[in-house]
Design an enzyme around this catalytic site. Structure first.
Site, PDB file in Angstrom:
ATOM      1  N   THR A 127       6.371   7.111   1.440  1.00 31.71           N
ATOM      2  CA  THR A 127       5.784   8.391   1.063  1.00 31.71           C
ATOM      3  C   THR A 127       5.128   9.078   2.258  1.00 31.71           C
ATOM      4  O   THR A 127       4.691   8.404   3.205  1.00 31.71           O
ATOM      5  CB  THR A 127       4.723   8.136  -0.044  1.00 31.71           C
ATOM      6  N   ASP A 128       5.030  10.393   2.178  1.00 28.00           N
ATOM      7  CA  ASP A 128       4.304  11.152   3.221  1.00 28.00           C
ATOM      8  C   ASP A 128       2.801  10.868   3.138  1.00 28.00           C
ATOM      9  O   ASP A 128       2.058  11.178   4.070  1.00 28.00           O
ATOM     10  CB  ASP A 128       4.578  12.659   3.098  1.00 28.00           C
ATOM     11  N   GLU A 129       2.354  10.273   2.018  1.00 28.01           N
ATOM     12  CA  GLU A 129       0.908  10.059   1.831  1.00 28.01           C
ATOM     13  C   GLU A 129       0.343   9.052   2.834  1.00 28.01           C
ATOM     14  O   GLU A 129      -0.862   9.017   3.061  1.00 28.01           O
ATOM     15  CB  GLU A 129       0.617   9.625   0.389  1.00 28.01           C
ATOM     16  N   LYS A 148       1.003   1.411   0.592  1.00 26.83           N
ATOM     17  CA  LYS A 148       2.352   1.791   1.060  1.00 26.83           C
ATOM     18  C   LYS A 148       2.406   1.690   2.590  1.00 26.83           C
ATOM     19  O   LYS A 148       3.386   1.230   3.158  1.00 26.83           O
ATOM     20  CB  LYS A 148       2.701   3.216   0.617  1.00 26.83           C
ATOM     21  N   TYR A 184      -3.439   3.619  -3.049  1.00 24.57           N
ATOM     22  CA  TYR A 184      -1.970   3.739  -3.136  1.00 24.57           C
ATOM     23  C   TYR A 184      -1.366   3.916  -1.749  1.00 24.57           C
ATOM     24  O   TYR A 184      -0.518   3.138  -1.304  1.00 24.57           O
ATOM     25  CB  TYR A 184      -1.578   4.921  -4.048  1.00 24.57           C
TER      26      TYR A 184
END
Ligand code: NAD
Ligand code: TYD
Length: 336
Positions: A124-126, A152, A148
């Site tokens: 993810t870009d997060e 990741k 989260y």
């Protein structure tokens, strides 16, 4: 080709299995999924009798469960298995490390032992954290802010370590936010659409000025198809569309499609640690020949239509009013 899709009973994993069986009917697909609250075999009811599709229940973080795959050798493994909802990660963070960090690590070992010839890690870009105005590149530093995104990032860093140390053939893909059919109705777009269908309001965290970049399911599947078949292993790619909207803009677009006005918005206490803005630069992937094909205005219309036509799919998943529940939990735990 024989493929292992982990987390294939979730939102994007099931979309990718449908995509593969439609586009590569000769491929053999094994779906390995723990079936958490987000795993739903109804997503795959159309393909459950396909002779090239097989489901095996298991946890990617469990060596005993992964042994269920010991008689198989895969041409590739695509890892969609994850705990994915930021609000849940704030309330139950340890489950996120279990699957997203330890589970990814177990899959790297699985690949290193040769049970899969390569691994694609769906990320993810997060992991890059938030940015006020800039775009994140593949080599931008990881500065995750939620349990989260931190879990990741832990998985992604282990991928990088395995590439460098063991030359394990891994590709990591950092994607912007997905939307489309089969998304669990706790995520913003799916929740907004299903709430409006039920006569409820759209809950907006804070002022609604947070920005996300959105990609339609089919465009993400096409990107992973390209990475699977054409990208060199050991590389990292961003997947984005440059279609960036504030949450308020998204809510207003959806309201307009329902011919409803702003009285159906409900501004609620902000999410703890809420990242302000994500934006990824996807030029590297575009150089391989990928372009998003679905503009947001078209994708959102298709998504709304899908949720209107598949009410029996999502109504049984709504066991509680998620936002009321999260708000109460945040309060009870002193987080708001
Ligand atoms: P989802 O929550 O809809 O589905 C996750 C699936 O993984 C479920 O089927 C669940 O049962 C399975 N799973 C969870 N823990 C498992 C475990 N320990 N072992 C085996 N299976 C397990 O997820 P999604 O939204 O489809 O996201 C898929 C991937 O894409 C995730 O890696 C996520 O981080 C990433 N991603 C998601 C988004 C998004 O907007 N949803 C954006 C960028 C990246
Ligand atoms: P979400 O779908 O949870 O994805 P993520 O947090 O991983 O980006 O949320 C997307 C955006 O929408 C995020 O800024 C939080 C916001 N949001 C709301 O305003 N209300 C909601 O009820 C939810 C679930 C999210």
């Amino acid at each position: 080709m024989k493929l292992l899709i982990t987390g294939g009973a979730g939102f994007m994993g099931s979309n990718f299995i449908h995509y593969l069986l439609n586009n590569y009917p000769d491929y053999q697909i094994v779906n390995f999924d723990k079936l958490t609250y987000a795993g739903n075999l109804d997503n795959l009811s159309h393909v459950e009798n396909n002779k090239n599709y097989q489901f095996i229940q298991g946890d990617i973080a469990s060596q005993a469960d992964l042994k269920k795959l010991k008689k198989h050798k895969f041409d590739a493994l695509v890892n969609y298995a994850a705990e994915t909802h930021v609000d849940r990660s704030i309330l139950s963070p340890l489950e996120f490390s279990h699957t997203n960090a330890l589970g990814t690590h177990e899959l790297l070992e699985f690949t290193r032992r040769g049970q899969a010839k390569k691994m694609i890690q769906i990320s993810t870009d997060e992991v890059f954290g938030e940015t006020q105005t800039k775009e994140f590149f593949e080599d931008s530093p990881m500065r995750p802010n939620s349990p989260y995104s931190a879990s990741k990032a832990a998985g992604d860093l282990m991928c990088a370590a395995y590439v460098r140390t063991f030359k394990t053939p891994v590709i990591v893909a950092h994607s912007c936010n997905f939307y489309g059919p089969y998304q669990y109705p706790e995520k913003f777009i799916a929740l907004s659409v299903t709430n409006l269908i039920q006569g409820k309001k759209i809950p907006i965290y804070g002022s609604g000025s947070n920005v996300r970049e959105w990609i339609y399911t089919q465009d993400h599947c096409r990107a992973i198809d390209l990475l699977l078949h054409q990208a060199e292993t050991g590389r990292v790619f961003n997947i984005g569309t440059q279609e960036r909207f504030t949450n308020l803009e998204i809510a207003e677009i959806i309201l307009k499609k329902f011919n409803l006005d702003k009285s159906r918005l409900e501004f609620i206490q902000d999410r703890p640690g809420h990242d302000f803005r994500y934006a990824v630069n996807s030029d590297k992937l575009k150089k391989l020949g990928w372009q998003p094909q679905t503009k947001f205005m078209q994708g959102i219309e298709q998504t709304i239509k899908w949720y209107q036509e598949h009410q029996s799919w999502w109504r049984k998943l709504q066991d509680k009013n998620y936002q009321q529940y999260y708000q109460a939990q945040y309060k009870a735990k002193g987080l708001s």
